[in-house]
Motif scaffolding. Sequence first.
Motif, PDB file in Angstrom:
ATOM      1  N   HIS A 144     -12.550  -3.275   3.812  1.00 44.94           N
ATOM      2  CA  HIS A 144     -11.094  -3.341   3.914  1.00 44.94           C
ATOM      3  C   HIS A 144     -10.581  -2.710   5.211  1.00 44.94           C
ATOM      4  O   HIS A 144     -10.031  -3.407   6.059  1.00 44.94           O
ATOM      5  CB  HIS A 144     -10.491  -2.680   2.664  1.00 44.94           C
TER       6      HIS A 144
ATOM      7  N   HIS B 104      -7.068  -2.338   9.769  1.00 44.71           N
ATOM      8  CA  HIS B 104      -8.242  -3.093   9.320  1.00 44.71           C
ATOM      9  C   HIS B 104      -9.150  -3.283  10.542  1.00 44.71           C
ATOM     10  O   HIS B 104      -9.471  -4.398  10.925  1.00 44.71           O
ATOM     11  CB  HIS B 104      -7.833  -4.449   8.746  1.00 44.71           C
TER      12      HIS B 104
ATOM     13  N   GLU C  30       0.813  -1.206   0.000  1.00 42.90           N
ATOM     14  CA  GLU C  30       0.000   0.000   0.000  1.00 42.90           C
ATOM     15  C   GLU C  30       0.862   1.278   0.000  1.00 42.90           C
ATOM     16  O   GLU C  30       0.384   2.370   0.301  1.00 42.90           O
ATOM     17  CB  GLU C  30      -0.987  -0.043   1.181  1.00 42.90           C
TER      18      GLU C  30
ATOM     19  N   HIS D 119      -2.892   3.266   8.982  1.00 42.62           N
ATOM     20  CA  HIS D 119      -3.898   2.441   8.307  1.00 42.62           C
ATOM     21  C   HIS D 119      -4.123   1.163   9.105  1.00 42.62           C
ATOM     22  O   HIS D 119      -3.170   0.485   9.482  1.00 42.62           O
ATOM     23  CB  HIS D 119      -3.409   2.103   6.891  1.00 42.62           C
TER      24      HIS D 119
HETATM   25 ZN    ZN Z   1      -5.006  -2.546   4.118  1.00 41.47          ZN
END
Ligand code: ZN
Length: 657
Positions: A193, A132, A116, A130
Motif C-alpha cells: 500500500h 504510495h 484514511e 502518507h
Molecule cells: Zn493510502
Amino acid sequence: MQSLWSDNEANDYPSDLDLRVYTSRLLGRDPSLVLHGGGNTSVKITEHNLIGEEEEILYVKGSGWDLATIETAGFAPVRMEHLLKLAELDQLSDPQMVNELKTHMTRADAPSPSIETILHALLPHKYVDHTHADAIVAITNNADGETRIRDIYGDRIVVIPYVMAGFDLARECARRFKAEAGPQTVGMVLLNHGIFSFGATAKESYERMISLVDEAESYLQNKCGDSAHLPGEEADLLARRLTLAELRRDISTATGRPMLLHSTGNPKGLAFARHPEVARISQQGPATPDHIIRTKRLPMLGPDVEGYVNAYRDYFETNAPNAKEPKTMLDPAPRAVLDPNLGLCTVGKTIGDAQIVADIYDHTIDVILKAEALGGYQALPAADLFDMEYWDLEQAKLRKGGSAPMFQGEVALVTGAASGIGAAAVREFLSRGAAVVGLDIDPAVTQVMTTPGYHGIVCDITDEQALRDALETAVRSYGGIDMLVLNAGIFPGGCRIDQLDTELWHKVMGVNLDANLALLRECHPLLCRAPQGGRVVVVGSKNVPAPGPGAAAYSASKAALTQLMRVAALEWGGDGIRINALHPNAVFDTGIWTEEVLAERAKHYGLTVEEYKTNNVLKVEVTSHDVAALAAEMCGPLFAKTTAAQLPVDGGNERVI
Ligand code: ZN
C-alpha cells in the motif's frame, strides 16, 4: 531522493495549516511519491469555535484535490473528538464512516475528507504525511516484503499487513502502533500500500518521509543495481493504424461505448511488452490496490480482447459470490494493453483518463521490475483486489457525473482547423466530448486549443504523404477516426472564365477537391472500424446550388466535391459510413473572407458591407459557430439515418430556395 524544503519558500506559509499546504505540494511535485491522488496529508490544530470553546481539528486532505496543487480550502476540517470516539467502535461500514466524517466538519462547504481520515486522527503526531511511494510498493509486493522492510528500517517503522483502506485498516494501524511504537518510531509501512511519516512540525514530517523513501530507493539500488532497468529502446512502433483501430473497436464493443486508445510510444512500455517473462510478471496484479480502479486488475497481452473479456468474467464469477453484497459486473474491457508490436497502449473514455492509466502503468513497470530483481514480484491475491475494485465507495465514484457528452470516446478530424469554420468545428466537437485532430497549413493550428483532447498538426493537405503522417499521429494519439469534417478550402479573388489561369484552376481543384479525395480514401479503412460507424461532413458552398459569376474554379470544385460526397454515400453505406454536406453562405468570420474580398463582393452586388453580411431571407448573419454546430449535429444521433443530404446554412437564399 532529496528534500525540496526551502526556508525561503516556507516563509511565505506562516500558519500551521499554510505549512501543511506547502509540504503537501512538495510531496506532490514527485510522481514517484504520489501519483494521481495516491497519498494524503493532515495537520491537527487547536482552534476556538464560534462560542469560544476550544476544539481540536484535524485538517485532512479532501477528495478531489491533488497534493501538487492543493490549497488551504482543499483540507477538510474534522472534529478530532468525534474521530477518536468513532475509532473506539467495534465496526463501522464504509458508507456510515463517510457520513460521520462529512457531518462532523466545521465548514459545510469543505470537500469530503479522505477515506484514511480516522487513521490520520489516530496517529498521535501533529503532522502526518502518507504516500504510495514506488520504492516502498516495489519492496512490499514481494513474498518476503515484510522481512525486507524490517531489514531496512528496524524498529523505526511499524509494519502493517495488508488491509483494505477504511475503518478496519485504521483500527489495525492504531492497535499495532500502540503495541509497537516507541520514541524511535518515525513512520509506518503498510504492506502492498504505502508509507506514513509524522512529526511535530511540517518540515520534520516531510523530511522523514523523504529520508525513509530514500532509504528504500538506496536498498533497491544496492540489491538490483541497474538490472531493474531495461535497456532503452527506440520507439520503433510501426505504422499499424488498422491494428490499432480494430483493437479500439473491439475494446469499445466490450465496454459498451466508444473508448479512446492511446499509444504511449513509451520505450520502457515497449521493452516491457517484449520482456521474455512478460506473460508471468505482468499478469499478477497492480502495484497497489487503489490502481485497480483505473487500470483494471491486469493489462491485456496482445490484441486478444475476447480472451481478456472471458478471463475477466471468470475473475468476477469466482469472487462475486464471496462479496458481502451482490455485485454487478463492471465492463470487462481492459484499460492497459501490452503488445510486442504496439508497446504500451492505454484506454479511457477521455484522453485524460487514458493518460492517467499510462502514468500509473509506467510506474507499475518500475515497481514490477524492481520487485523481480529482489526475487519475485508478488501482487495481492485476486480476492483482495476484487474487494477493492468492487468497493462500494469506489463504485460510487465511478457512477458520479451526469450523462456523457454526445461524442465522448470518439475522434474527429477537421481540416482547415486554424481559423474560421474549422476552428469553430474544433471547439464544437471538443465541447461535445470528442477528441479532435486539426489539420491546417497555417501553424496557428497547433494553438487553436490547448487541452490534451486536441492535437493540431501543421499539414499541407495536398501532400499525400503529409496526410498519411497526420493520420498516423491521430491514430496513435486516440486510436482511430470516427468523424471527418472536410472543411479546408481556398477561394481566390473573383476572376472571370475568359481570364482564368489554368494554374490557378488546378490550385483550387488541388485543395478543394483532390486533397479531399485523398483524405477520404486514406480514412476509409479507419471510418469502417469506427465503433459507432464513420461519419463525414463535407463543407460545400451556396455556390453549389447557386453559383456566382467570377467564382468558376471555386464553384466547380465545391460542386465536384458534392458529387464525390454523393458517390461515397452510395459506395460506403454498406460500411456503416454516412456522409452529408452542408452549404454555408456568407460566413464572414473565416480565413478566406479578407476585408478586400468582402468589400469587392459587396460592391459587386451594389451593397454596403453590412447589408451584404445579412443579405438573406431571414436577414441574419451566419457565423462559423452556426456552421460548426450543424456539422456536429450531422455527426450525431439526429442524422443517424441520413446520408447524402445537402443542407443550406445561409439564412435563406432566394436563388437556392
Ligand atoms: Zn493510502
